[in-house]
Design an enzyme around this catalytic site. Structure first.
Site, short mmCIF file in Angstrom:
data_model
loop_
_atom_site.label_atom_id
_atom_site.label_comp_id
_atom_site.label_asym_id
_atom_site.label_seq_id
_atom_site.Cartn_x
_atom_site.Cartn_y
_atom_site.Cartn_z
N SER A 23 -10.89 -7.20 6.68
CA SER A 23 -10.90 -6.61 8.01
C SER A 23 -10.32 -7.59 9.02
CB SER A 23 -12.33 -6.26 8.43
OG SER A 23 -12.37 -5.88 9.79
N MET A 24 -9.50 -7.08 9.93
CA MET A 24 -8.93 -7.94 10.96
C MET A 24 -9.96 -8.33 12.02
SD MET A 24 -5.00 -6.67 11.56
CE MET A 24 -4.65 -8.05 12.64
N ASN A 39 -3.42 1.31 -12.46
CA ASN A 39 -3.31 1.54 -13.89
C ASN A 39 -1.96 0.97 -14.34
OD1 ASN A 39 -1.18 3.65 -14.08
ND2 ASN A 39 -2.69 4.99 -13.09
N LEU A 40 -1.81 0.79 -15.62
CA LEU A 40 -0.65 0.06 -16.14
C LEU A 40 0.66 0.80 -15.89
CD1 LEU A 40 0.20 -2.49 -17.53
CD2 LEU A 40 -0.30 -1.43 -19.74
N HIS A 50 5.66 0.73 -12.50
CA HIS A 50 6.48 1.29 -11.42
C HIS A 50 6.59 0.29 -10.27
CE1 HIS A 50 7.03 3.66 -7.67
NE2 HIS A 50 7.94 4.27 -8.41
N ARG A 104 1.04 4.42 -3.77
CA ARG A 104 -0.15 5.18 -3.47
C ARG A 104 -1.08 5.40 -4.66
NH1 ARG A 104 4.03 7.52 -0.85
NH2 ARG A 104 4.26 9.21 -2.34
N VAL A 162 0.81 -1.22 0.00
CA VAL A 162 0.00 0.00 0.00
C VAL A 162 0.84 1.28 0.00
CG1 VAL A 162 -1.96 -1.14 1.09
CG2 VAL A 162 -0.28 0.04 2.54
N ARG A 221 -7.32 -7.22 18.62
CA ARG A 221 -6.43 -7.49 17.49
C ARG A 221 -5.06 -6.81 17.66
NH1 ARG A 221 -9.50 -3.98 12.73
NH2 ARG A 221 -9.26 -1.94 13.67
N ARG A 274 9.50 -3.98 -7.05
CA ARG A 274 9.15 -5.16 -6.26
C ARG A 274 9.48 -6.49 -6.95
NH1 ARG A 274 8.93 -2.88 -1.30
NH2 ARG A 274 7.51 -1.10 -1.27
#
Length: 244
Positions: free
Chosen positions: A92-93, A164-165, A170, A84, A81, A148, A175
């Site tokens: 959800s935890m 988006n592509l 990027h 951006r 994440v 939690r 990564r």
């Protein structure tokens, strides 16, 4: 990583035609809204590789891709994440499944730990105790949102990612690099594999040079930080992907 799944769920209809049509607005005097219906695969092959070779990558933003990722850790999604220019929806935890009888169903344990039997048993014992304390807290009236807090970042999660592509390129550049953390590196290559499986999408991997940055640049930008033999290994892995 057998418990981690990555699947391409959806993408812009006729994505390469869309990108090509968008590119042609800059210099085709007959460009118009209705011209999109006349764009053919031949037009794509004629124009898109050339435009991308000039470095005009803003056109890639007109195609989006949605992936489902299951079974990775929250350690991994914290990295994910950070990219951006994307949309995320995560499990959800409050509703995660906890299994004290099989902690690897609930948590991701790195291979480096599993390869050390003594340490592995200590990790499992601590994780079992963590689950029990979580459930005890909840049973004694502690709200799940507070209970939690005891759970580690190793907890497994599910997340939907739409990029988006251009942003996907990027993301993969950093990564899919061999120096990336092993879990998100695995996910990045799985994303590439998902795209390569689809005949209409596969050409964009080569034309846009999707993959670690060394693929686009021809050299490793990590310089002295590059692991020995990494550049050759990565190029061979990318080439093998394109041959499937």
């Amino acid at each position: 990583m057998k418990d981690t799944k990555v699947k391409l769920i959806n993408y812009t209809p006729r994505p390469l035609e869309t990108i090509t049509w968008a590119a042609l607005i800059s210099y085709w005097d007959k460009w118009e809204s209705e011209a999109f219906d006349r764009i053919t695969k031949g037009d794509v092959k004629k124009h898109l590789p050339k435009v991308l070779s000039y470095g005009h990558e803003s056109i890639l933003e007109h195609a989006t891709f949605t992936f489902a990722i299951e079974g990775c850790s929250r350690t991994c999604t914290h990295q994910l994440v950070r990219h951006r220019l994307a949309s995320y929806t995560q499990q959800s935890m409050r509703y995660i499944k906890l299994n004290p009888e099989d902690v690897e169903e609930t948590f991701v344990i790195p291979k480096s730990v599993r390869d050390n039997p003594e340490l592995y048993e200590k990790w499992k014992k601590l994780m079992e105790e963590t689950i029990k304390l979580y459930e005890e807290s909840y049973a004694k009236g502690i709200h799940q949102e507070d209970a939690r807090f005891i759970l580690p970042q190793a907890v497994r999660t599910k997340i939907v990612v739409t990029m988006n592509l251009r942003e996907l390129k990027h993301f993969l550049g950093f990564r899919a690099c061999a120096r990336a953390q092993w879990e998100i590196n695995h996910i990045a290559w799985k994303m590439l594999e998902e795209i390569a499986k689809i005949k209409e999408l596969k050409p964009i991997i080569e034309w846009a040079k999707l993959g670690p940055r060394c693929i686009a640049l021809g050299y490793c930008p990590e310089k002295e930080l590059m692991p020995p033999g990494c550049l050759k290994m990565t190029k061979e892995k990318w080439k093998k992907l394109m041959e499937v």
